[in-house]
Write an enzyme that holds these catalytic residues in place. Structure first.
Site, PDB file in Angstrom:
ATOM      1  CG  ASP A  17      -2.079   0.956   1.100  1.00 48.46           C
ATOM      2  OD1 ASP A  17      -2.333   1.449  -0.017  1.00 48.46           O
ATOM      3  OD2 ASP A  17      -2.719   1.240   2.133  1.00 48.46           O
ATOM      4  NE  ARG A  21      -1.550   6.659   1.385  1.00 52.05           N
ATOM      5  CZ  ARG A  21      -1.541   5.674   2.262  1.00 52.05           C
ATOM      6  NH1 ARG A  21      -1.216   5.902   3.516  1.00 52.05           N
ATOM      7  NH2 ARG A  21      -1.869   4.455   1.889  1.00 52.05           N
ATOM      8  CD1 TRP A  22       7.513   6.694  -2.334  1.00 50.45           C
ATOM      9  CD2 TRP A  22       6.910   6.890  -4.497  1.00 50.45           C
ATOM     10  NE1 TRP A  22       8.667   6.757  -3.083  1.00 50.45           N
ATOM     11  CE2 TRP A  22       8.329   6.882  -4.420  1.00 50.45           C
ATOM     12  CE3 TRP A  22       6.317   7.010  -5.749  1.00 50.45           C
ATOM     13  CZ2 TRP A  22       9.152   6.972  -5.532  1.00 50.45           C
ATOM     14  CZ3 TRP A  22       7.128   7.115  -6.876  1.00 50.45           C
ATOM     15  CH2 TRP A  22       8.533   7.101  -6.757  1.00 50.45           C
ATOM     16  CG  HIS A  34      -0.304   2.436  -9.290  1.00 48.75           C
ATOM     17  ND1 HIS A  34      -0.516   2.021  -7.991  1.00 48.75           N
ATOM     18  CD2 HIS A  34      -1.375   3.203  -9.619  1.00 48.75           C
ATOM     19  CE1 HIS A  34      -1.675   2.516  -7.559  1.00 48.75           C
ATOM     20  NE2 HIS A  34      -2.207   3.253  -8.521  1.00 48.75           N
ATOM     21  CB  SER A  62      -8.869  -5.151  -3.036  1.00 52.05           C
ATOM     22  OG  SER A  62      -9.398  -3.843  -3.219  1.00 52.05           O
ATOM     23  CB  THR A  63     -13.368  -7.504  -4.638  1.00 53.27           C
ATOM     24  OG1 THR A  63     -13.198  -7.484  -3.224  1.00 53.27           O
ATOM     25  CG2 THR A  63     -13.127  -8.912  -5.142  1.00 53.27           C
ATOM     26  CG  LEU A 128       8.981 -17.393  -4.003  1.00 54.32           C
ATOM     27  CD1 LEU A 128       8.869 -17.360  -2.481  1.00 54.32           C
ATOM     28  CD2 LEU A 128       9.464 -16.035  -4.502  1.00 54.32           C
ATOM     29  CB  SER A 193      -7.839  -3.472   3.052  1.00 60.07           C
ATOM     30  OG  SER A 193      -7.551  -2.272   3.728  1.00 60.07           O
TER      31      SER A 193
HETATM   32  C1  IPE Z   1      -5.497  -2.606  -0.159  1.00 60.83           C
HETATM   33  O1  IPE Z   1      -5.142  -1.275  -0.299  1.00 60.83           O
HETATM   34  C2  IPE Z   1      -5.478  -3.295  -1.481  1.00 60.83           C
HETATM   35  C3  IPE Z   1      -4.171  -3.442  -2.087  1.00 60.83           C
HETATM   36  C4  IPE Z   1      -3.012  -3.114  -1.574  1.00 60.83           C
HETATM   37  C5  IPE Z   1      -4.174  -4.036  -3.397  1.00 60.83           C
HETATM   38  P1  IPE Z   1      -6.234  -0.121  -0.447  1.00 60.83           P
HETATM   39  O2  IPE Z   1      -5.494   1.155  -0.552  1.00 60.83           O
HETATM   40  O3  IPE Z   1      -7.195  -0.451  -1.526  1.00 60.83           O
HETATM   41  O4  IPE Z   1      -7.018  -0.240   0.946  1.00 60.83           O
HETATM   42  P2  IPE Z   1      -7.810   0.839   1.789  1.00 60.83           P
HETATM   43  O5  IPE Z   1      -8.820   1.459   0.867  1.00 60.83           O
HETATM   44  O6  IPE Z   1      -6.814   1.835   2.263  1.00 60.83           O
HETATM   45  O7  IPE Z   1      -8.418   0.060   2.911  1.00 60.83           O
HETATM   46  C1  IPE Z   2      -1.562   0.381  -3.384  1.00 62.38           C
HETATM   47  O1  IPE Z   2      -1.382   1.764  -3.444  1.00 62.38           O
HETATM   48  C2  IPE Z   2      -1.848  -0.209  -4.739  1.00 62.38           C
HETATM   49  C3  IPE Z   2      -3.259  -0.580  -4.950  1.00 62.38           C
HETATM   50  C4  IPE Z   2      -4.192  -0.570  -4.048  1.00 62.38           C
HETATM   51  C5  IPE Z   2      -3.631  -0.997  -6.279  1.00 62.38           C
HETATM   52  P1  IPE Z   2      -2.598   2.768  -3.424  1.00 62.38           P
HETATM   53  O2  IPE Z   2      -3.007   3.030  -4.824  1.00 62.38           O
HETATM   54  O3  IPE Z   2      -3.679   2.277  -2.528  1.00 62.38           O
HETATM   55  O4  IPE Z   2      -1.902   4.045  -2.803  1.00 62.38           O
HETATM   56  P2  IPE Z   2      -2.494   5.040  -1.728  1.00 62.38           P
HETATM   57  O5  IPE Z   2      -3.023   4.226  -0.591  1.00 62.38           O
HETATM   58  O6  IPE Z   2      -3.575   5.809  -2.438  1.00 62.38           O
HETATM   59  O7  IPE Z   2      -1.345   5.896  -1.318  1.00 62.38           O
HETATM   60 MG    MG Z   3      -4.062   2.484  -0.549  1.00 67.19          MG
END
Ligand code: IPE
Ligand code: IPE
Ligand code: MG
Length: 238
Positions: A17, A21-22, A34, A62-63, A128, A193
């Protein structure tokens, strides 16, 4: 940083995650976040393989992530296709078995084909086991598992009295994986999550403020060392 190889977790799961934000903190687009995150993933797969970790499972989409803007979803689906395609040979050399779990029917057709092919070609490898959760939600998994079991009961493939934790587990997407020993989540969020709810029942949980694109070898080793020093009791006594 040193690692005690006698205390390695067998199965590590990661909620990758903080890509958005990064990127924001650097004045970049979410897409750039990404992209960098996908590079981190390849590094972590290599590091896990070098250490001799047996199972690595990552949450890639995620879904609930289907709620994001179409442009971001399209970018992520393309990134996944490119990752599987461009690392085929490298993963083969590393003897990696690739698994993809989730509601794969929702993925773009092209990606479904790539996923099938990558899984088929790597199925007999014994290095792995790298599992990518794509369009994965634990509740969806549990509901679809329950439907499959109900069908098998109706069709008299199994008897309802046979149903126990082990049999239930054998119907999950993760049926070939052991329980998760160490769950890592980056970016400072402390929640699950909808990831592997059944499988993390007794996992050690490690949270770091570092965003996924910055998750370095040193950060990975810190998480593994955190696991090594924890005493696991599984409800029993020492
Ligand atoms: C969880 O991250 C899903 C993945 C890392 C793929 P999200 O960014 O979607 O989760 P929430 O919305 O902060 O709970
Ligand atoms: C995780 O990073 C990747 C996915 C959930 C696909 P985010 O896209 O959730 O990044 P933040 O949480 O908005 O920083
Ligand atoms: Mg996120």
């Amino acid at each position: 940083m040193n690692i005690d190889k006698n205390k390695l977790p067998t199965h590590i799961a990661i909620i990758m995650d903080g890509n958005g934000r990064w990127a924001k903190s650097k004045g970049l687009t979410r897409q750039a976040g990404h992209k960098k995150g996908s590079e981190t993933l390849i590094n972590v797969v290599q590091q896990a393989n070098e250490l001799g970790i047996k199972y690595l499972t990552v949450f890639a989409f995620s879904t609930e992530n289907w709620r994001r803007p179409k442009k971001e979803i399209d970018y992520l689906m393309n990134l996944a296709s490119n990752m599987f395609n461009s690392h085929r040979n490298q993963f083969k050399k590393m003897n990696i078995k690739t698994n993809v779990i989730g509601d794969l029917t929702r993925l773009p057709y092209k990606l479904q084909e790539i996923v099938k092919d990558v899984m088929f070609r790597s199925k007999d490898r014994d290095g792995l086991v790298f599992t990518v959760a794509l369009s994965y939600g634990s509740r969806e998994e549990i509901v679809s598992t329950t439907k499959k079991i109900a069908m098998d009961i109706v069709n008299k493939e199994i008897d309802i009295n046979e149903l126990n934790e082990e049999l239930f587990n054998s119907y999950l997407y993760t049926n070939s994986l052991p329980d998760v020993d160490l769950l890592i989540r980056t970016s400072g969020e402390k929640r699950i999550s909808n990831f592997l709810l059944w499988q993390v029942s007794y996992s050690e949980l490690y949270f770091t403020d570092v965003c996924w694109p910055d998750f370095s070898r040193e950060e990975f080793y810190k998480a593994i060392n955190f696991f090594a020093k924890n005493e696991r009791r599984f409800g029993g006594l020492k």
